[in-house]
Design a protein around this motif. Structure first.
Motif, PDB file in Angstrom:
ATOM      1  N   GLU A  12       0.860  -1.198   0.000  1.00  0.00           N
ATOM      2  CA  GLU A  12       0.000   0.000   0.000  1.00  0.00           C
ATOM      3  C   GLU A  12       0.888   1.236   0.000  1.00  0.00           C
ATOM      4  N   ASP A  13       0.644   2.182  -0.919  1.00  0.00           N
ATOM      5  CA  ASP A  13       1.503   3.373  -0.978  1.00  0.00           C
ATOM      6  C   ASP A  13       1.075   4.469  -0.008  1.00  0.00           C
ATOM      7  N   ASP A  56      -3.178  -3.133  -2.281  1.00  0.00           N
ATOM      8  CA  ASP A  56      -3.860  -1.950  -2.794  1.00  0.00           C
ATOM      9  C   ASP A  56      -3.829  -1.999  -4.317  1.00  0.00           C
ATOM     10  N   GLY A  58      -4.348   0.513  -6.355  1.00  0.00           N
ATOM     11  CA  GLY A  58      -3.780   1.733  -6.936  1.00  0.00           C
ATOM     12  C   GLY A  58      -2.377   2.004  -6.429  1.00  0.00           C
ATOM     13  N   LYS A 105     -12.273   0.931   0.513  1.00  0.00           N
ATOM     14  CA  LYS A 105     -11.862   1.997   1.435  1.00  0.00           C
ATOM     15  C   LYS A 105     -12.982   3.024   1.566  1.00  0.00           C
TER      16      LYS A 105
HETATM   17 CA    CA Z   1      -2.925   3.721  -3.486  1.00  0.00          CA
END
Ligand code: CA
Length: 228
Positions: A12-13, A56, A58, A105
């Motif tokens: 996850e970023d 995640d 994205g 989310k």
């Molecule tokens: Ca993300």
């Protein structure tokens, strides 16, 4: 498998989400490792052999679905994807590609823990250690093809049983319309059948068929048989 025995990898970023997950999963006693991009996440799977991956969709360096493909080409670890609620079609695509489950989310701790527990439970089913599903008065015994509610045998038609079996084999996990159609009505894509049969099964197994608590509709995605 208790959660405290689980090693979880979070890819996850967003640092705030990583921090949030580290805190809540720590509280549950799980071992957490995390990565802020796809490449380092992939390397951690190789090096750390996690029990479950939270991915995640994205990510900054690689498309989440592409990363999933590379992971699945080499590893069997269950992958739960995290995505935005508006990203329904990507979620369905990911599930049809074989990801284990999803959370949208913002998600709650209980929801996430339920998904992780269900994934771990299915690992045991897959390893043949569990044959009987029980929840809220419903009992499904796949070995003897028996379905009971409050101890009373329930008669399901062959197609109803096929559908019930698919949901039971994946108890706790969402199954997409396509996955269910492919398993029960191969070659057919009209999900109207599915709706009708789900309604019929609910009439037979749900304590209150108008407010299902066992077979849950995931809008736009599919159905989920709730595990304990
Ligand atoms: Ca993300």
């Amino acid at each position: 498998m208790p959660l405290r025995a689980i090693k979880m990898l979070v890819i996850e970023d967003d640092p705030q989400i990583r921090l949030f997950l580290r805190r809540v999963l720590d509280i549950h006693g799980a071992t957490i490792i995390d990565a802020e991009d796809g490449q380092s996440g992939y390397r951690l799977i190789e090096r750390e052999n996690p029990d479950v991956v939270l991915l995640d969709l994205g990510l900054p360096d690689i498309d989440g679905l592409k990363l999933f493909e590379s992971i699945r080409a080499k590893f069997t670890v269950p992958v739960i994807v995290m995505s935005a609620r508006s990203d329904e079609s990507t979620i369905v695509e990911a599930l049809d590609m074989g990801v284990e489950d999803f959370v949208t989310k913002p998600f709650g701790v209980d929801e996430l823990m339920a998904r992780v527990r269900a994934a771990m439970r299915r690992k045991l089913v897959g390893e043949g250690r569990e044959q009987i599903f029980k929840n809220r008065g419903l009992e499904v015994d796949l070995a003897s093809r028996s379905v009971k509610r409050d101890g009373q045998e329930i008669r399901l038609s062959p197609k109803e049983y096929d559908l019930m079996k698919q949901l039971t084999l994946s108890a706790g996990k969402v199954l997409t319309h396509r996955q269910l159609m492919g398993a029960v009505w191969p070659g057919d894509t009209d999900i109207q059948y599915l709706r009708i049969y789900i309604r019929q099964i609910r009439q037979k197994i749900e304590p209150n068929p108008d407010q299902p608590s066992l077979i849950i509709t995931e809008p736009g995605v599919g159905y989920r048989l709730m595990a304990e």
